[in-house]
Write a protein that holds these residues in place. Structure first.
Motif, PDB file in Angstrom:
ATOM      1  N   ILE A  21      36.878  52.669  56.619  1.00 31.46           N
ATOM      2  CA  ILE A  21      37.492  53.594  57.572  1.00 31.46           C
ATOM      3  C   ILE A  21      36.426  53.982  58.597  1.00 31.46           C
ATOM      4  O   ILE A  21      35.366  54.512  58.237  1.00 31.46           O
ATOM      5  CB  ILE A  21      38.025  54.860  56.877  1.00 31.46           C
ATOM      6  N   ALA A  22      36.688  53.703  59.859  1.00 38.05           N
ATOM      7  CA  ALA A  22      35.708  53.980  60.907  1.00 38.05           C
ATOM      8  C   ALA A  22      35.405  55.473  60.981  1.00 38.05           C
ATOM      9  O   ALA A  22      36.283  56.321  60.784  1.00 38.05           O
ATOM     10  CB  ALA A  22      36.213  53.478  62.254  1.00 38.05           C
ATOM     11  N   SER A  23      34.149  55.780  61.276  1.00 39.81           N
ATOM     12  CA  SER A  23      33.762  57.186  61.417  1.00 39.81           C
ATOM     13  C   SER A  23      34.222  57.751  62.752  1.00 39.81           C
ATOM     14  O   SER A  23      34.324  58.975  62.917  1.00 39.81           O
ATOM     15  CB  SER A  23      32.237  57.323  61.295  1.00 39.81           C
ATOM     16  N   ASP A  24      34.516  56.872  63.725  1.00 41.29           N
ATOM     17  CA  ASP A  24      34.943  57.295  65.060  1.00 41.29           C
ATOM     18  C   ASP A  24      36.454  57.519  65.061  1.00 41.29           C
ATOM     19  O   ASP A  24      37.229  56.694  65.548  1.00 41.29           O
ATOM     20  CB  ASP A  24      34.557  56.233  66.085  1.00 41.29           C
ATOM     21  N   GLY A  25      36.884  58.638  64.476  1.00 35.91           N
ATOM     22  CA  GLY A  25      38.298  58.963  64.415  1.00 35.91           C
ATOM     23  C   GLY A  25      38.493  60.417  64.068  1.00 35.91           C
ATOM     24  O   GLY A  25      37.537  61.138  63.755  1.00 35.91           O
ATOM     25  N   VAL A  26      39.751  60.866  64.125  1.00 35.64           N
ATOM     26  CA  VAL A  26      40.065  62.268  63.863  1.00 35.64           C
ATOM     27  C   VAL A  26      41.080  62.350  62.733  1.00 35.64           C
ATOM     28  O   VAL A  26      42.144  61.727  62.777  1.00 35.64           O
ATOM     29  CB  VAL A  26      40.636  62.961  65.119  1.00 35.64           C
ATOM     30  N   LEU A  27      40.733  63.093  61.684  1.00 31.94           N
ATOM     31  CA  LEU A  27      41.620  63.346  60.560  1.00 31.94           C
ATOM     32  C   LEU A  27      41.842  64.846  60.458  1.00 31.94           C
ATOM     33  O   LEU A  27      40.901  65.598  60.212  1.00 31.94           O
ATOM     34  CB  LEU A  27      41.005  62.842  59.251  1.00 31.94           C
ATOM     35  N   SER A  28      43.072  65.291  60.652  1.00 29.90           N
ATOM     36  CA  SER A  28      43.309  66.730  60.648  1.00 29.90           C
ATOM     37  C   SER A  28      43.310  67.313  59.238  1.00 29.90           C
ATOM     38  O   SER A  28      42.927  68.460  59.029  1.00 29.90           O
ATOM     39  CB  SER A  28      44.629  67.061  61.352  1.00 29.90           C
ATOM     40  N   TRP A  47      44.896  60.930  63.222  1.00 32.06           N
ATOM     41  CA  TRP A  47      45.933  61.180  62.235  1.00 32.06           C
ATOM     42  C   TRP A  47      46.102  62.681  62.083  1.00 32.06           C
ATOM     43  O   TRP A  47      45.233  63.380  61.580  1.00 32.06           O
ATOM     44  CB  TRP A  47      45.553  60.555  60.898  1.00 32.06           C
ATOM     45  N   GLU A  48      47.263  63.160  62.500  1.00 29.41           N
ATOM     46  CA  GLU A  48      47.516  64.604  62.537  1.00 29.41           C
ATOM     47  C   GLU A  48      48.681  64.962  61.628  1.00 29.41           C
ATOM     48  O   GLU A  48      49.780  64.399  61.740  1.00 29.41           O
ATOM     49  CB  GLU A  48      47.820  65.031  63.975  1.00 29.41           C
ATOM     50  N   ILE A  49      48.439  65.896  60.738  1.00 30.20           N
ATOM     51  CA  ILE A  49      49.495  66.427  59.876  1.00 30.20           C
ATOM     52  C   ILE A  49      49.868  67.794  60.429  1.00 30.20           C
ATOM     53  O   ILE A  49      49.145  68.776  60.262  1.00 30.20           O
ATOM     54  CB  ILE A  49      49.028  66.522  58.409  1.00 30.20           C
ATOM     55  N   SER A  50      50.995  67.843  61.125  1.00 28.46           N
ATOM     56  CA  SER A  50      51.358  69.072  61.824  1.00 28.46           C
ATOM     57  C   SER A  50      52.068  70.066  60.934  1.00 28.46           C
ATOM     58  O   SER A  50      52.192  71.248  61.287  1.00 28.46           O
ATOM     59  CB  SER A  50      52.244  68.735  63.035  1.00 28.46           C
ATOM     60  N   SER A  51      52.564  69.598  59.773  1.00 31.04           N
ATOM     61  CA  SER A  51      53.256  70.499  58.856  1.00 31.04           C
ATOM     62  C   SER A  51      52.775  70.209  57.439  1.00 31.04           C
ATOM     63  O   SER A  51      53.377  69.407  56.721  1.00 31.04           O
ATOM     64  CB  SER A  51      54.777  70.301  58.961  1.00 31.04           C
ATOM     65  N   PRO A  52      51.674  70.826  57.009  1.00 30.52           N
ATOM     66  CA  PRO A  52      51.132  70.553  55.669  1.00 30.52           C
ATOM     67  C   PRO A  52      52.142  70.877  54.579  1.00 30.52           C
ATOM     68  O   PRO A  52      52.940  71.808  54.693  1.00 30.52           O
ATOM     69  CB  PRO A  52      49.914  71.482  55.593  1.00 30.52           C
ATOM     70  N   SER A  53      52.113  70.093  53.519  1.00 31.10           N
ATOM     71  CA  SER A  53      53.005  70.336  52.389  1.00 31.10           C
ATOM     72  C   SER A  53      52.492  71.513  51.561  1.00 31.10           C
ATOM     73  O   SER A  53      51.286  71.673  51.365  1.00 31.10           O
ATOM     74  CB  SER A  53      53.108  69.084  51.514  1.00 31.10           C
ATOM     75  N   LYS A  54      53.404  72.332  51.094  1.00 33.75           N
ATOM     76  CA  LYS A  54      53.023  73.519  50.332  1.00 33.75           C
ATOM     77  C   LYS A  54      52.474  73.163  48.953  1.00 33.75           C
ATOM     78  O   LYS A  54      51.652  73.897  48.397  1.00 33.75           O
ATOM     79  CB  LYS A  54      54.228  74.454  50.192  1.00 33.75           C
ATOM     80  N   ASP A  55      52.936  72.035  48.404  1.00 31.79           N
ATOM     81  CA  ASP A  55      52.474  71.658  47.074  1.00 31.79           C
ATOM     82  C   ASP A  55      51.250  70.754  47.098  1.00 31.79           C
ATOM     83  O   ASP A  55      50.777  70.299  46.054  1.00 31.79           O
ATOM     84  CB  ASP A  55      53.595  70.983  46.292  1.00 31.79           C
TER      85      ASP A  55
END
Length: 399
Positions: A21-28, A47-55
């Motif tokens: 996995i390249a280090s030049d990236g964005v993981l929310s 890679w953006e997770i705009s609505s995190p899961s509660k569990d």
């Protein structure tokens, strides 16, 4: 390519071996991102997770051996999943919401890209759609609706271009939505493989077996399942009716006059199949995960063979095939095999040709005699070294 440091591995929900996995990236939110084994992700991803899961369950799932080219954007309001062996070209945009303002919408929405599918450069996949297995999305396309397995789509919005047809083994070009629907309907009537299962008071085992099949395959027209029930158990009927409501590719026959077992029921089950190839299978023998799709490729590449002889291996691996010819060679392989007998998969058209041509042989078993008659009509067969089940056997086994 510089890869992410080991200190980041442990933040992921799951991080498989052999990944780059390249280090030049964005993981929310790596804590809700699951990565399979042998995954390659190149630079510039977001890679953006705009609505995190509660569990805490993962919202972004990347399957084994996926290859993601540069500048892959994934936005997950619900869940986005790339199945095993999926490939994305550069500048692909994937969002399980159709519009950016829908972020934080329905958390149950899921966007799926199926096993072995390829997404062309500068394409967009929008909304909770499902792209099936073995699909191709042309470069610059915008996909707004589901795509069945083994289809080629392109354009904005994406439309059908080609559809794989098992009966001919060809990718059929289609020029309209109506023509595409006709090809898909024709594909459902003559699938690539019929899995025929006699149900003999084994409702629990049958349900487990069916679950193992439909966990790998959908109603894509490549596989049908046909269950023959001898009416010995009401529970078997309940399982049959349940799966009949869930899947168009499932057929259930309840017949109290069905033979008690052995070679007669094997022939009766084989005669029910509509697929290009027919597999006889025990209800108590479930399929192992991710084994049916590679075997379909064996059938696709050996359409001329009368029989596919399956030789289970001790080590789990991809199918290894060898084209052979002649009844004497078939005798040699089956006579030298240990118990249980080797499973066989039959070419349906060749099988139908033998319905009235079985001659008396040294064997009393008509099922075996008919296999030999089949090879006399068409001597070509394939030896496939491959394990699909724990037991590695089917009721339609060779002698």
């Amino acid at each position: 390519m510089h890869t992410i440091p080991p200190s980041l591995y442990y933040r992921f929900y799951r991080y498989g071996r052999g990944c780059r996995i390249a280090s030049d990236g964005v993981l929310s939110l790596p804590e809700q991102t699951a990565i399979g084994t042998g995954v390659m992700v190149r630079e510039g991803y977001r890679w953006e997770i705009s609505s995190p899961s509660k569990d805490g369950s993962p919202r972004i799932l990347i399957g084994d051996r996926c290859e993601c080219s540069r500048f892959l954007t994934i936005i997950a309001s619900g869940k986005v999943e790339l199945k095993a062996d999926a490939i994305t070209g550069p500048h692909v945009y994937i969002n399980d919401a159709r519009q950016d303002w829908e972020k934080g919408g329905n958390p149950s929405d899921t966007l799926i890209i199926g096993e072995g599918s390829w997404i062309g450069a500068h394409s967009s996949i929008l909304g909770p759609v499902k792209i099936g297995k073995g699909c191709v999305v042309g470069a610059g396309s915008v996909v707004l609706r589901d795509v069945p397995d083994y289809c080629v789509v392109a354009g904005n919005p994406a439309e059908f271009r080609r559809i794989y047809e098992p009966s001919s083994g060809e990718w059929i070009r289609v020029d309209s939505e109506a023509e595409a629907r006709r090809v898909l309907e024709r594909r459902s009537r003559e699938p690539l493989l019929s899995i025929c299962i006699p149900g003999r008071n084994q409702a629990v085992e049958l349900k487990r077996c069916l679950e193992s099949i439909y966990a790998q395959m959908d109603d894509d027209g490549l596989i049908e399942v046909c269950v023959l029930d001898d009416a010995s158990s009401e529970e078997t009927a309940e399982v049959g009716h349940h799966y009949g409501q869930l899947h168009r590719s499932f057929r259930y026959h309840r017949d109290p006059d069905l033979a008690a077992g052995g070679s007669v029921v094997a022939s009766q089950a084989a005669d029910r199949g509509r697929g290009k190839f027919i597999m006889l299978h025990e209800p108590g023998d479930s399929f192992m995960p991710n084994t049916l799709l590679p075997f379909l490729n064996v059938l696709h590449t050996h359409p001329e063979c009368a029989i596919i002889l399956i030789q289970p291996t001790l080590i789990r691996s991809n199918p290894q095939t060898e084209r052979l010819e002649g009844l004497s060679e078939f005798f040699r392989l089956t006579a030298s095999s240990s118990s249980p007998p080797l499973p066989v998969v039959l070419n349906r058209k060749d099988w139908e040709r033998t319905a009235d041509s079985v001659q008396a042989t040294n064997f009393l078993d008509p099922w075996v005699s008919r296999q030999h008659a089949l090879l006399q009509l068409n001597p070509q067969f394939c030896l496939c070294r491959y394990t699909m089940t724990e037991a590695g056997r089917h009721i339609g086994s060779a002698p």
